[in-house]
Design an enzyme around this catalytic site. Structure first.
Site, mmCIF file in Angstrom:
data_model
loop_
_atom_site.group_PDB
_atom_site.id
_atom_site.type_symbol
_atom_site.label_atom_id
_atom_site.label_comp_id
_atom_site.label_asym_id
_atom_site.label_seq_id
_atom_site.Cartn_x
_atom_site.Cartn_y
_atom_site.Cartn_z
ATOM 1 N N GLU A 94 -9.278 0.342 -1.539
ATOM 2 C CA GLU A 94 -10.411 -0.425 -2.046
ATOM 3 C C GLU A 94 -11.334 0.336 -2.972
ATOM 4 O OE1 GLU A 94 -11.410 -3.679 1.091
ATOM 5 O OE2 GLU A 94 -10.554 -1.984 2.169
ATOM 6 N N PRO A 118 0.977 11.290 -2.954
ATOM 7 C CA PRO A 118 0.311 11.170 -4.262
ATOM 8 C C PRO A 118 0.876 10.042 -5.126
ATOM 9 C CG PRO A 118 0.893 13.455 -3.809
ATOM 10 C CD PRO A 118 1.520 12.632 -2.722
ATOM 11 N N THR A 135 0.815 -1.216 0.000
ATOM 12 C CA THR A 135 0.000 0.000 0.000
ATOM 13 C C THR A 135 0.845 1.259 0.000
ATOM 14 O OG1 THR A 135 0.019 -0.075 2.402
ATOM 15 C CG2 THR A 135 -1.825 -1.155 1.300
#
Lengths: 330, 187, 714
Positions: free
Chosen positions: C672, C600, C475
Site C-alpha cells: 500500500e 526484491p 503480492t
C-alpha cells in the site's frame, strides 16, 4: 442475450434476402460493437447474417487517384495499407487512434460507420434513453454529459458519434456504397448520418435492410498532408473527448485548400465547412486558424459540463493547422 | 443437437480440432473456458474493454469475448495454452516470467497473446498511433518503449505491472528477431 | 528416513535475493486456475439480478415466466431464499456487509442492490433469464449527491481501526502564532478497485460439508462468516482460493458467495456465481469520495504550528464506513495544534470499503498537496520543509518509532531524481507543446500484523510443506513465504512447498492492510524454527512426516507499543499541454523504507504497481453517478478509466536500509505504501509545470483547460 439464428453469407444477394424477409435480423461483421450491445441487451436481433467472408475486403486505387475501400476491410488492414498511409495519412492515424490493436483486427469499415454511440445512458438498458426507447427522455441533458455533444444536438439526444475513422473519412468527402434487395445506392458520408431533431433513434440514411459494400474516397491531393489529433482521458484505449482531422495546402502563405472535421462533438463526424470557407484564400496564420475555428464553433450549444470542448476544439484546430502549415513551409 | 439457435461446429484451437454444438450466444471465450476446459483465456470485462481474453485468430490478436464461437469456425485459434513448445516456454512467456511482468496473473495470458501479436504486427511494418510519420516512405517505426506501450494499451493490468510487461515485450522482440536471423527465416 | 538440514544451504540466505514467482510458470502458461475456472460435475450457473431503483421496496418478483424459460432451475429472492444470520461480528471486528446478506427482506437501499439470483443450466440461459426477470418496486425518493456542506453530515463515534477525531492543542492560538497559513479544500472522487478478475465463487455440499471455491483475500474470513451466516459448525465449511486475480480490498464476503451457497443448498447441486464487471461496481465496495479541508500554520521557515485536517466522506444507509483520510498526518508531522477529524454523510449508495491504502491514499493527496503549497508560500524547498518537520516521537501518540527512515528516502530519492537542479519557480520549462514540472511527496503506511496460525511439515522425502491460510492476490506472498520458510529451516527454497488459500489450514490473517506477509511470515517463522530445532535433536522423519504448528496470537500481544510504519519519498515529472488539457507522467521514482525486503523482484513490482495506482488516481479514476437516477453511469472499464500501458512511463521503485532491532519479524508490507503520496507528487508536478494548483482529482483535460482559460486554480 436472447437466442438467435446465425448464418454465413456467401454472396451479397443472399445476405440481403435474409434481412428483407426478417426485419429483426442484423448483419454482423467484426461484431466488436454489435456483440457488446447484444450482451447489454441494447440489441436483440432474431438472426445474425455474418458478412465477414463476403468478397468486400479489398482496397484499390481508383482510376482518378482516389481509393475504394471494401466494407469488410478490417481497421488494421486499412491503417496498414500503403496507399492509405501515402494518400490519406490522417485516415490511417484516425484508425490507429481508435480502440485497441485487438479490436482493430476484428472491426470492419462498414461496422465502424454503423457503430452506435457509447453514451453510457444508451448502453445501459436500465436507464431512459430516447435513442434506445423513443419517448423515455434523455437523462444526459441534466446528468453526466461531460463527453456529450456541443454541435447539432437537440434536447432529445446529446450523444456523440464515437468513430475516429469516420472523422477522417468525412474530411475527405467519402461516399458510402450499399446494396439493397431493390438495387445498389450511394450516399455521401456528409449526408449519411441524419440530423438528431426529435428522432435520435433514426441514425442513418441507409435504407432498411441495406448492406454497406464499401466507401469511396475521391482523389484529394491536399490529403497527402493531413493529420488526425485525438484528445482523450487517458493516453490510449479511450474514446475521444475531442478530435480533429485536418489537411492543408498552403502556397505563398495563402491557403489553397483545407479540409477540417471534428470528432466527439456531435451525433456524427462534424465537417467544419464554415471554418474551411473562412480559411480558403486567406493567410495561413494562427490568428486565421483561430478565427476559422470560432466561425465553426459559433453554433456550439454547450451543456453545463462540456463547454470545455469549445476551447479544446479551437485549440486543436490552431495546433494541427499550424503544424501542417509549418511542414508546408519547409 | 443443432437447432435454429445452435450449431454443430468444429473449432481449431492450438492445432487441435474440437467438435461441439454451441448456442449461438456462446462467445469464443466462453466456448474455450466452459466447453473446452481451456481456462487460460480470462474474462475481465466481457465487453472488449480490458483485453484479458486476447487470443490469436488466424495469427492476429483478437478479443475472444466479442467473437461468437459459431463465427470462429474454420479459423485457426491460438490461446495461451498453445504458446509454449512442450516444456519450452515461448520467448514472450519466458520474458514475462523472468522480468516479473505480472502480479495477480489474471491479465497475463491476454498480455502475452497480445504481445505475440504486437511483435508480428511490428515485424510486418504496421505503424501505430504514436508513429511519428505513418507514410510508407518513412519506413517501419523502431519498436521503442513508447511504441510498445501504445500497441499494448488494449491490455489493462490493474496490479500495475506495465513497466515490466513493456520490458518483457522488448526483450522478447529482440530475442525473436535474433532467432530469426540465426535460422535465416524471413520475418 | 533421516533428514538433516543442509549446512551448505544455511550459509545461503534466500531472503533478499530476487526470485521469480513459484507459481509464475502456471500464470504465464494459463495453467493457473482461478475461482470461476474449477470444473464441477452438474455445475449450475447463477446470475445476480440487481435493483434498478435507488431506494424503495421490492413489491414483487415475477419469477414464473422466467422459470418457464429453457434451462432455468430456480429464482431466489427475498420471498423464498433461505434465512441466514447476520447479527454477529466477524473476524475483522465488524458485522457482515448487509449487501452480502442477500435476499432477506424487501428493502432496496441503493441502486445495484441484489434482489434475486437466477440459476440455470448454462451461463447463457442464466443471463437471458436474469435480464428478462421483471421486478416491481415501490420507489422512494433518494439522495446520492455527495458534497461539502451536506446537511446530513455528522461526526461518527469511531472510524474503524483509527480514532474518528484527535484534537490536540489550541487551534486558534496556534493559528494566530503562525506566520504563514495554507487553508485549502481538496476533493477526491469515488474510486473502484476493479481487480481484473471479477468476483467468482462456486459452492457445493460434499458429504455434509459446505465447500466453496472462491476468489478472496482471506479464506478464514470468508469461511468463518459463511459458517456464522448459515449457522454451521466452523469445521463444516471449507473455502479455497488458490489463485486470486487481484483484490485491493474488495474481495471479502460479498453477495456472490452467499448467493451461491443459498442456491447450492436449495438445488443440492454445485452452483457458480460470477459477477459481471458492471455488478462489481455496486456489489464489491469502493473508495468513498472525500472533501478534505487542510489548514497548515507555520513559522516563516516552514516549521508547523498547525496541522488541521478535516475529512468528509460518504457511507450507505445500511452500514457505517469511514474513509480515514484525516489520519494520514497523525504519524507523519508534529504540530502544536494537531486536529484531525472525520465526518460522514449517509447516502442511498452502496457501502464503501477498504481500497488500497484506505485513508492514506486520499488523505495523502490533500495533506501532501497542502505541504507543497506551504513550501511555495514559505519559499522553502519541499524536501527541506519535510525534513524540518521530522518528529522524534509519534506526533499524536507520543510513542517511539520502531524505525523511521523518511529523511533517508528523500535524500536518496533527491539524489537519484536530480532534485538538486530543480528551479522551484513554476511554468518555466517547455518541450515543444508540453510544459514540464517535477513534484514530490511523502508516503507512510502503518505496519501491523494479525494473529495467524501455520503448520510446517518435514516430509519423509526431505522436502518441507508449509500450510497456511494465506492469500496471494498478486503480492508474491506465496514466493516470499517460501523464502522465509527456507531461511528459517536453513534449506534451499526448492525444498519448500507453500500451500495457501485453504481454510482447512487453520485461521490466519487476510491479505489486507499491508499486514499479510508480515503476519504469515511470523507464524511460519515460529513453526519452522521449532521444527528445525526438533529435527536437530532427532532427524528421524516418519512416513507421515513431522509437523509443527504455530499461533502468533501471544507473540503479537507481547509486542512493544511503538509507531511502526513504512515510509517513502515519491517523485514525479509531468508534461502538460495547456492547449488540450492533456497531462502525461514522464517518469516517477519512489524510494521506500519498508523493513526487510524478502523478495526484491516481487516487492519492486508491488511498489511500482502502487505508484501506478497513484498515476491513475491523479489523472484518470472517477466513478460517475447520476443524481436524478441514483445509479452509476458508465460502470465498466470503458467508462471508468484507470491507467493503460500508454499512460505509464518508466516508473522506478527502490528502498533504503530500514531495520527495527526490536521487531522480531521486521517485515513491513509493501502493498500500500506505493500509492500513498503518489497522486500528490503528480499534482505538485502539474503545479510546477503550469503554476496552477489542482485540488480536485482526477486532473482531467477539461479541468486543465478550464483552469487555463479562466486563469484560476482548479
Amino acid at each position: 442475450m436472447r437466442e438467435f439464428g446465425y448464418q454465413r453469407a456467401s454472396d451479397v444477394s443472399g445476405a440481403l434476402a435474409v434481412l428483407d424477409a426478417d426485419p429483426d435480423a442484423r448483419f454482423i461483421g467484426g461484431g466488436t460493437n454489435l456483440v457488446d450491445l447484444m450482451k447489454t441487451g441494447v440489441e436483440r436481433p432474431s438472426r445474425l447474417v455474418d458478412v465477414r467472408e463476403l468478397p468486400l475486403d479489398e482496397i484499390a486505387v481508383t482510376r482518378d487517384g482516389g481509393l475504394r475501400i471494401g466494407a469488410t476491410v478490417t481497421n488494421s488492414d486499412l491503417a496498414a495499407h500503403p496507399e492509405v498511409r501515402r494518400r490519406y495519412p490522417a485516415l490511417a492515424q484516425a484508425v490507429l487512434a481508435g480502440a485497441s490493436g485487438q479490436l482493430r483486427n476484428m472491426a470492419t469499415v462498414g461496422g465502424n460507420l454503423l457503430q452506435r454511440t457509447r453514451c453510457a445512458y444508451f448502453t445501459d438498458v436500465t436507464k431512459p434513453c430516447n435513442k434506445r426507447e423513443p419517448g423515455t427522455g434523455c437523462p444526459a441533458v441534466e446528468g453526466e454529459h461531460r463527453n456529450h455533444a456541443i454541435l447539432g444536438a437537440s434536447g432529445h439526444c446529446v450523444a456523440v458519434h464515437p468513430s475516429d475513422m469516420g472523422v477522417a473519412l468525412t474530411a475527405f468527402d467519402a461516399v458510402v456504397s450499399y446494396e439493397t434487395a431493390q438495387g445498389p445506392g450511394e450516399t455521401p458520408l456528409a449526408d449519411f448520418y441524419l440530423p438528431v431533431g426529435d428522432t435520435p433513434h433514426r441514425e442513418t440514411a441507409l435504407p432498411p435492410g441495406a448492406l454497406i459494400t464499401g466507401v469511396t474516397l475521391p482523389p484529394a491531393p491536399v490529403a497527402a498532408r493531413s493529420r488526425y489529433r485525438k484528445v482523450r482521458e487517458r493516453a490510449s484505449y479511450a474514446f475521444a473527448i475531442g478530435s480533429v482531422a485536418a489537411a492543408l495546402d498552403v502556397r505563398d502563405n495563402v491557403v489553397r485548400d483545407v479540409r477540417l472535421a471534428f470528432g466527439a462533438v456531435a451525433s456524427r463526424p462534424w465537417r467544419a465547412r464554415a471554418a474551411e470557407r473562412a480559411l480558403t484564400g486567406g493567410p495561413a496564420t494562427a490568428e486565421a486558424f483561430a478565427a476559422a475555428a470560432d466561425a465553426e464553433l459559433a453554433a456550439a450549444e454547450p451543456l453545463r459540463d462540456n463547454g470545455y470542448k469549445v476551447t479544446l476544439i479551437r485549440n486543436l484546430v490552431v495546433a494541427v493547422l499550424s503544424e501542417l502549415a509549418e511542414e508546408d513551409a519547409r | 443437437m443443432a437447432s435454429p439457435t445452435s450449431s454443430a461446429i468444429t473449432l481449431t484451437v492450438n492445432g487441435d480440432k474440437h467438435e461441439l454444438t454451441v448456442d449461438h450466444r456462446t462467445t469464443l471465450l466462453d466456448a474455450l473456458r466452459e466447453r473446452l476446459d481451456l481456462t487460460g483465456s480470462k474474462k475481465g470485462c466481457d465487453q472488449g474493454q480490458c483485453g484479458a481474453c486476447t487470443v490469436l485468430i488466424d495469427g492476429r490478436r483478437a478479443v475472444s469475448c466479442l467473437q461468437l464461437a459459431v463465427a470462429a469456425e474454420g479459423r485457426e485459434i491460438t490461446t495461451i495454452e498453445g504458446m509454449a513448445d512442450g516444456e519450452e516456454l515461448h520467448p514472450v512467456q519466458q520474458a514475462f516470467l523472468d522480468l516479473d511482468g505480472f502480479q495477480c496473473g489474471y491479465c497475463t495470458p491476454g498480455q502475452i497473446c497480445s504481445a505475440v501479436g504486437v511483435i508480428a504486427e511490428h515485424a510486418a511494418g504496421w505503424p501505430s498511433a504514436v508513429t511519428e510519420d505513418v507514410r510508407p516512405e518513412a519506413g517501419p517505426p523502431p519498436l521503442t518503449p513508447d511504441e510498445i506501450r501504445e500497441r499494448m494499451s488494449g491490455n489493462l493490468c490493474r496490479c500495475g505491472a506495465y513497466v515490466s510487461i513493456a520490458q518483457a515485450v522488448a526483450r522478447a522482440a529482440g530475442a525473436e528477431s535474433e532467432a530469426v536471423r540465426e535460422t535465416g527465416e524471413a520475418a | 528416513m533421516t533428514t538433516t538440514t543442509d549446512p551448505a544451504a544455511a550459509a545461503v540466505r534466500s531472503i533478499g535475493t530476487a526470485r521469480t514467482r513459484v507459481e509464475g510458470r502456471d500464470k504465464v502458461t494459463g495453467a493457473a486456475r482461478y475461482a470461476g475456472e474449477i470444473p464441477f460435475a452438474e455445475l449450475a450457473h447463477g446470475w445476480l439480478v440487481l435493483s434498478t431503483v435507488a431506494r424503495g421496496r421490492v413489491r414483487s418478483v415475477e419469477a414464473d415466466p422466467v422459470l418457464a424459460m429453457p434451462g432455468v432451475l430456480a429464482v431466489l429472492h427475498h420471498g423464498n431464499a433461505p434465512r441466514v444470520e447476520s447479527d454477529f461480528v466477524g473476524m475483522l471486528g465488524v458485522p457482515p456487509d448487509p449487501a452480502a446478506v442477500v435476499f432477506q427482506d424487501d428493502r432496496v437501499p441503493h441502486a445495484g442492490w441484489p434482489v434475486a439470483l437466477v440459476v440455470a443450466e448454462t451461463s447463457e440461459q442464466a443471463r437471458e433469464a436474469a435480464e428478462t426477470l421483471v421486478v416491481h418496486y415501490d420507489q422512494e425518493p433518494h439522495d446520492v449527491a455527495f458534497s461539502a456542506g451536506h446537511p446530513g453530515a455528522y461526526a461518527p463515534e469511531s472510524a474503524g481501526y483509527a480514532e474518528a477525531a484527535v484534537e490536540k492543542g489550541d487551534l486558534e492560538a496556534a493559528l494566530a502564532a503562525s506566520s504563514v497559513v495554507v487553508d485549502a479544500e481538496y476533493t477526491t472522487p469515488e474510486e473502484h478497485h476493479n481487480a481484473m478478475e471479477p468476483h467468482a465463487a462456486a459452492a457445493r455440499w460434499d458429504g455434509g460439508r459446505l465447500e466453496v471455491v472462491d476468489s478472496n483475500q482471506g479464506s478464514t474470513w470468508v469461511a468463518s462468516e459463511l459458517a456464522q451466516m448459515f449457522s454451521l459448525d466452523p469445521g463444516a465449511v471449507r473455502v479455497r482460493s488458490e489463485h486470486v486475480g487481484g483484490g485491493f480490498g474488495s474481495k471479502g464476503v460479498r453477495a456472490h458467495q452467499v448467493a451461491a451457497v443459498m442456491a447450492a443448498t436449495v438445488l443440492q447441486r454445485p452452483v457458480r456465481v460470477v459477477m459481471t464487471r458492471r455488478q462489481v461496481f455496486s456489489l464489491a465496495g469502493y473508495r468513498s469520495p472525500t472533501v478534505q479541508r487542510v489548514r497548515l500554520g507555520a513559522d516563516a521557515d516552514g516549521r508547523l504550528r498547525v496541522l488541521e485536517h478535516r475529512s468528509l466522506s460518504a457511507t450507505s444507509t445500511v452500514r457505517e464506513f469511514v474513509e480515514t483520510s484525516a489520519a494520514a498526518g497523525r504519524a507523519l508531522y508534529p504540530a502544536d495544534a494537531h486536529h484531525t477529524t472525520h465526518e460522514l454523510v449517509r447516502l442511498d449508495v452502496p457501502t464503501p470499503t477498504w481500497m488500497r491504502a484506505p485513508g492514506e491514499a486520499p488523505g495523502s493527496f490533500a495533506l501532501e498537496s497542502a505541504l507543497d503549497e506551504l513550501a511555495e508560500k514559505c519559499g522553502v524547498d519541499p524536501i527541506a520543509l519535510r525534513t524540518r518537520n521530522e518528529p522524534d516521537r509519534g506526533p499524536v501518540s507520543g510513542l517511539p518509532f520502531g524505525s523511521r527512515n523518511l529523511v533517508a528516502c528523500f535524500e536518496e530519492g533527491a539524489r537519484r531524481f536530480g532534485w538538486a537542479d530543480r528551479d522551484p519557480r513554476p511554468g518555466l520549462r517547455r518541450d515543444g507543446r508540453w510544459l514540464l514540472g517535477t513534484g514530490t511527496a511523502a508516503a507512510s503506511f502503518h505496519a501491523g500484523a494479525g494473529p495467524s496460525t501455520a503448520a510446517v511439515t518435514a516430509e519423509a522425502d526431505g522436502t518441507f510443506t508449509v500450510r497456511i491460510t494465506a492469500a496471494d492476490i498478486g503480492t508474491g506472498a506465496r514466493t516470499a513465504l517460501t523464502l522465509v520458510a527456507a531461511d528459517t529451516l536453513e534449506v534451499a527454497p526448492e525444498r519448500v512447498r507453500v500451500r495457501i488459500g485453504d481454510s482447512d489450514f487453520g485461521p490466519a490473517m487476510i491479505a489486507g492492510g499491508s499486514m499479510g506477509t508480515r503476519s504469515w511470515a511470523w507464524a511460519i517463522t515460529i513453526a519452522a524454527r521449532e521444527l528445525r530445532e526438533r529435527l536437530a535433536l532427532d532427524g528421524t522423519v516418519p512416513p507421515e512426516g513431522v509437523t509443527v504448528r504455530s499461533d502468533t496470537t501471544e507473540a503479537l500481544g507481547a509486542l512493544s507499543q511503538k509507531e511502526r510504519h513504512s515510509y517513502g519519498a515519491q517523485f514525479a515529472e509531468v508534461a502538460v499541454d495547456t492547449a488540450t488539457g492533456e497531462v502525461r507522467v514522464r517518469r516517477m521514482l519512489g524510494i521506500f523504507a519498508a523493513g526487510r525486503i524478502v523478495n526484491p523482484l516481487t516487492a519492486r513490482s508491488q511498489l511500482v504497481g502502487g505508484m501506478i495506482w497513484g498515476i491513475s488516481m491523479a489523472l484518470h479514476e472517477e466513478a460517475a453517478r447520476d443524481r436524478n437516477l441514483g445509479s452509476h453511469v458508465g460502470a465498466d472499464l470503458a467508462g471508468y478509466h484507470f491507467a493503460a500501458h500508454a499512460d505509464v512511463p518508466a516508473v522506478e521503485a527502490d528502498w533504503v536500509d530500514d531495520q527495527d532491532p526490536d521487531d522480531p519479524i521486521d517485515i513491513k508490507g509493501v502493498g500500500e505504501v506505493g500509492i500513498v503520496g503518489a497522486a500528490a507528487a503528480v499534482a505538485n508536478a502539474v503545479w510546477h509545470a503550469t503554476g496552477v494548483r489542482h485540488r480536485h482529482l482526477p486532473i482531467r483535460p477539461d479541468r486543465v483547460l478550464l483552469a487555463h482559460t479562466g486563469a484560476h486554480d482548479a
